[in-house]
Design a protein around this motif. Structure first.
Motif, PDB file in Angstrom:
ATOM      1  N   LEU A  93      27.688  42.808  39.888  1.00  0.00           N
ATOM      2  CA  LEU A  93      28.935  42.942  39.139  1.00  0.00           C
ATOM      3  C   LEU A  93      29.400  44.389  39.048  1.00  0.00           C
ATOM      4  O   LEU A  93      30.587  44.680  39.196  1.00  0.00           O
ATOM      5  CB  LEU A  93      28.778  42.356  37.738  1.00  0.00           C
ATOM      6  N   LEU A  94      28.468  45.294  38.801  1.00  0.00           N
ATOM      7  CA  LEU A  94      28.828  46.709  38.718  1.00  0.00           C
ATOM      8  C   LEU A  94      29.360  47.213  40.059  1.00  0.00           C
ATOM      9  O   LEU A  94      30.383  47.898  40.115  1.00  0.00           O
ATOM     10  CB  LEU A  94      27.625  47.546  38.287  1.00  0.00           C
ATOM     11  N   PHE A  95      28.689  46.857  41.135  1.00  0.00           N
ATOM     12  CA  PHE A  95      29.140  47.290  42.458  1.00  0.00           C
ATOM     13  C   PHE A  95      30.507  46.685  42.791  1.00  0.00           C
ATOM     14  O   PHE A  95      31.385  47.371  43.332  1.00  0.00           O
ATOM     15  CB  PHE A  95      28.101  46.940  43.521  1.00  0.00           C
ATOM     16  N   LEU A  96      30.714  45.433  42.456  1.00  0.00           N
ATOM     17  CA  LEU A  96      32.012  44.797  42.675  1.00  0.00           C
ATOM     18  C   LEU A  96      33.100  45.545  41.913  1.00  0.00           C
ATOM     19  O   LEU A  96      34.138  45.900  42.473  1.00  0.00           O
ATOM     20  CB  LEU A  96      31.973  43.337  42.228  1.00  0.00           C
ATOM     21  N   HIS A  97      32.851  45.807  40.663  1.00  0.00           N
ATOM     22  CA  HIS A  97      33.816  46.531  39.826  1.00  0.00           C
ATOM     23  C   HIS A  97      34.105  47.921  40.393  1.00  0.00           C
ATOM     24  O   HIS A  97      35.255  48.315  40.543  1.00  0.00           O
ATOM     25  CB  HIS A  97      33.255  46.638  38.403  1.00  0.00           C
ATOM     26  N   TYR A  98      33.062  48.630  40.728  1.00  0.00           N
ATOM     27  CA  TYR A  98      33.195  50.015  41.209  1.00  0.00           C
ATOM     28  C   TYR A  98      33.894  50.093  42.558  1.00  0.00           C
ATOM     29  O   TYR A  98      34.717  50.960  42.791  1.00  0.00           O
ATOM     30  CB  TYR A  98      31.811  50.649  41.291  1.00  0.00           C
ATOM     31  N   SER A  99      33.554  49.178  43.432  1.00  0.00           N
ATOM     32  CA  SER A  99      34.032  49.291  44.812  1.00  0.00           C
ATOM     33  C   SER A  99      35.405  48.666  45.043  1.00  0.00           C
ATOM     34  O   SER A  99      36.009  48.896  46.081  1.00  0.00           O
ATOM     35  CB  SER A  99      33.029  48.640  45.768  1.00  0.00           C
ATOM     36  N   THR A 100      35.901  47.922  44.097  1.00  0.00           N
ATOM     37  CA  THR A 100      37.195  47.263  44.317  1.00  0.00           C
ATOM     38  C   THR A 100      38.224  47.693  43.287  1.00  0.00           C
ATOM     39  O   THR A 100      38.912  48.679  43.462  1.00  0.00           O
ATOM     40  CB  THR A 100      37.046  45.729  44.324  1.00  0.00           C
ATOM     41  N   LYS A 101      38.318  46.993  42.203  1.00  0.00           N
ATOM     42  CA  LYS A 101      39.412  47.161  41.243  1.00  0.00           C
ATOM     43  C   LYS A 101      39.584  48.580  40.725  1.00  0.00           C
ATOM     44  O   LYS A 101      40.629  49.184  40.873  1.00  0.00           O
ATOM     45  CB  LYS A 101      39.190  46.212  40.063  1.00  0.00           C
TER      46      LYS A 101
END
Length: 111
Positions: A93-101
């Motif tokens: 979740l952290l990587f998704l948040h950091y790398s996209t939005k």
């Protein structure tokens, strides 16, 4: 009972983020060195590559891959996330948040 986690932007230019629970940092990013660090007794360091395909590695092993694409039929944007079964969901979740939005203008090159 539920848990409340916090993700907040930190650092001089607010380029990094911290994920914490009960005021204790679990993961934090280091954009200058392209890495996410798990804090605590069992410190772990994950390196990422942000491009058209965002990837997260530990000791050279690919752990998470995030690909954004548009469905031809519906023109709908989709994020496809592939993750090793042993990867912590919070790290994903952290990587998704950091790398996209939040950091798309930093990471993605738009190619």
């Amino acid at each position: 009972m539920s848990r409340t986690y916090e993700i907040k932007n930190v650092g001089f230019l607010k380029n990094d983020i911290e994920l914490s629970f009960a005021k204790q940092i679990i993961y934090f990013t280091d954009l200058a060195k392209d890495r996410i660090i798990k804090s605590g007794q069992n410190v772990r360091i994950y390196y990422f590559k942000l491009a058209k395909i965002n990837q997260l590695f530990e000791k050279g092993k690919l752990l998470v891959e995030i690909v954004e694409y548009v469905k031809k039929q519906t023109k709908e944007t989709v994020l496809e996330i592939k993750a090793d079964d042993l990867v912590d969901d919070l790290l994903i979740l952290l990587f998704l948040h950091y790398s996209t939005k939040e950091f798309n203008s930093i990471g993605g090159d738009g190619d």
